[in-house]
Design an enzyme around this catalytic site. Structure first.
Site, PDB file in Angstrom:
ATOM      1  N   GLY A 167       0.838  -1.193   0.000  1.00  0.00           N
ATOM      2  CA  GLY A 167       0.000   0.000   0.000  1.00  0.00           C
ATOM      3  C   GLY A 167       0.870   1.239   0.000  1.00  0.00           C
ATOM      4  O   GLY A 167       2.048   1.191   0.398  1.00  0.00           O
ATOM      5  N   GLN A 207       3.170   9.635   1.660  1.00  0.00           N
ATOM      6  CA  GLN A 207       4.396   8.834   1.600  1.00  0.00           C
ATOM      7  C   GLN A 207       5.283   9.215   0.420  1.00  0.00           C
ATOM      8  O   GLN A 207       6.456   8.863   0.384  1.00  0.00           O
ATOM      9  CB  GLN A 207       4.046   7.338   1.530  1.00  0.00           C
ATOM     10  CG  GLN A 207       3.314   6.852   2.776  1.00  0.00           C
ATOM     11  CD  GLN A 207       3.117   5.351   2.748  1.00  0.00           C
ATOM     12  OE1 GLN A 207       2.103   4.865   2.270  1.00  0.00           O
ATOM     13  NE2 GLN A 207       4.093   4.611   3.247  1.00  0.00           N
ATOM     14  N   CYS A 263       6.201  -0.274   7.390  1.00  0.00           N
ATOM     15  CA  CYS A 263       5.793   0.886   6.599  1.00  0.00           C
ATOM     16  C   CYS A 263       6.973   1.273   5.719  1.00  0.00           C
ATOM     17  O   CYS A 263       8.106   1.354   6.203  1.00  0.00           O
ATOM     18  CB  CYS A 263       5.408   2.036   7.528  1.00  0.00           C
ATOM     19  SG  CYS A 263       4.889   3.533   6.660  1.00  0.00           S
ATOM     20  N   LEU A 264       6.700   1.515   4.432  1.00  0.00           N
ATOM     21  CA  LEU A 264       7.786   1.868   3.513  1.00  0.00           C
ATOM     22  C   LEU A 264       8.546   3.111   3.982  1.00  0.00           C
ATOM     23  O   LEU A 264       9.716   3.271   3.664  1.00  0.00           O
ATOM     24  CB  LEU A 264       7.225   2.115   2.099  1.00  0.00           C
ATOM     25  CG  LEU A 264       6.693   0.882   1.365  1.00  0.00           C
ATOM     26  CD1 LEU A 264       6.113   1.294   0.013  1.00  0.00           C
ATOM     27  CD2 LEU A 264       7.786  -0.165   1.174  1.00  0.00           C
ATOM     28  N   HIS A 322      -4.258   1.000   7.545  1.00  0.00           N
ATOM     29  CA  HIS A 322      -2.913   1.580   7.601  1.00  0.00           C
ATOM     30  C   HIS A 322      -2.836   2.813   6.692  1.00  0.00           C
ATOM     31  O   HIS A 322      -2.328   3.868   7.094  1.00  0.00           O
ATOM     32  CB  HIS A 322      -1.899   0.506   7.171  1.00  0.00           C
ATOM     33  CG  HIS A 322      -0.468   0.957   7.140  1.00  0.00           C
ATOM     34  ND1 HIS A 322       0.510   0.402   7.940  1.00  0.00           N
ATOM     35  CD2 HIS A 322       0.165   1.885   6.385  1.00  0.00           C
ATOM     36  CE1 HIS A 322       1.674   0.988   7.689  1.00  0.00           C
ATOM     37  NE2 HIS A 322       1.491   1.898   6.740  1.00  0.00           N
ATOM     38  N   GLU A 323      -3.354   2.672   5.457  1.00  0.00           N
ATOM     39  CA  GLU A 323      -3.254   3.789   4.498  1.00  0.00           C
ATOM     40  C   GLU A 323      -4.178   4.941   4.887  1.00  0.00           C
ATOM     41  O   GLU A 323      -3.814   6.115   4.728  1.00  0.00           O
ATOM     42  CB  GLU A 323      -3.552   3.304   3.084  1.00  0.00           C
ATOM     43  CG  GLU A 323      -2.637   2.178   2.585  1.00  0.00           C
ATOM     44  CD  GLU A 323      -1.163   2.478   2.762  1.00  0.00           C
ATOM     45  OE1 GLU A 323      -0.766   3.653   2.648  1.00  0.00           O
ATOM     46  OE2 GLU A 323      -0.389   1.537   3.043  1.00  0.00           O
ATOM     47  N   HIS A 346      -2.441   7.086   7.254  1.00  0.00           N
ATOM     48  CA  HIS A 346      -1.481   8.010   6.642  1.00  0.00           C
ATOM     49  C   HIS A 346      -2.156   9.321   6.235  1.00  0.00           C
ATOM     50  O   HIS A 346      -1.540  10.386   6.306  1.00  0.00           O
ATOM     51  CB  HIS A 346      -0.852   7.374   5.393  1.00  0.00           C
ATOM     52  CG  HIS A 346       0.361   6.540   5.679  1.00  0.00           C
ATOM     53  ND1 HIS A 346       1.491   7.048   6.287  1.00  0.00           N
ATOM     54  CD2 HIS A 346       0.637   5.237   5.426  1.00  0.00           C
ATOM     55  CE1 HIS A 346       2.401   6.091   6.399  1.00  0.00           C
ATOM     56  NE2 HIS A 346       1.911   4.969   5.887  1.00  0.00           N
TER      57      HIS A 346
END
Ligand code: ZN
Length: 178
Positions: free
Chosen positions: A45, A50, A90-91, A132-133, A136
């Site tokens: 995702g 991000q 998380c990226l 999660h997204e 963000h």
């Protein structure tokens, strides 16, 4: 569109994002660019902030198969049911995996890339990615969703990230460092 990831502790990861109002070619290019970054980084995702874009959009792909790529604009989660704890990464916080408790299933209401309303239900990994997204888009990270003990366990990695990715400050021209 050339996009690059931003990393913790970049302040853009802490902003609440603005709704998307215009569904145009530049939004389409943004979504395509986000799908590329997500695939290149082997993520499941990726949300606007991000890649430094403070707009309410995220992409995801819970299987990695091209046909499972999804784009959500102005998403809202509803009908959150159940509670499951699992490790999340998380990226933007590389090397950090912490336990996060999420609803086991939920529904999502959003617009697609053309601005048409969509509504879907998801469970398990897909529901976890949506949550999660969606976090963000509110400036919330997994670090805010885990326990103090779990955060303590990753504190060295966080400190390294803080050293490496501290916000860029204006630098004096021709500094005395030679
Ligand atoms: Zn993330």
């Amino acid at each position: 569109m050339s996009l690059s990831l931003v990393y913790y502790p970049d302040p853009r990861l802490r902003e609440a994002c603005a709704p998307v109002k215009t569904f145009d070619e530049s939004l389409r290019r943004l979504a395509e660019g986000m799908l590329e970054v997500m695939a290149a980084k082997r993520g499941v995702g990726l949300a606007g902030p991000q890649v430094g874009v403070l707009r309410r959009i995220f992409v995801c792909n819970h299987t990695g198969e091209p046909g499972d790529a999804q784009i959500y604009v102005n998403p809202e989660l509803t009908d959150l049911v159940g509670s499951v704890e699992a490790d999340e990464g998380c990226l933007c916080v590389p090397g950090v995996y912490v336990p996060v408790r999420r609803a086991q299933r939920c529904a999502i209401r959003a617009c697609d890339i053309e601005g048409r309303p969509i509504e879907r239900a998801g469970e398990n990994l897909l529901a976890r990615i949506w949550q999660h997204e969606a976090d963000h888009l509110e400036g919330v990270l997994i670090l805010d969703r885990t326990s103090a003990v779990a955060k303590l366990a990753v504190r060295n990695t966080l400190r390294e990230l803080e050293k490496t990715h501290r916000p860029v400050r204006a630098r004096a021209p021709f500094s005395s460092r030679g």
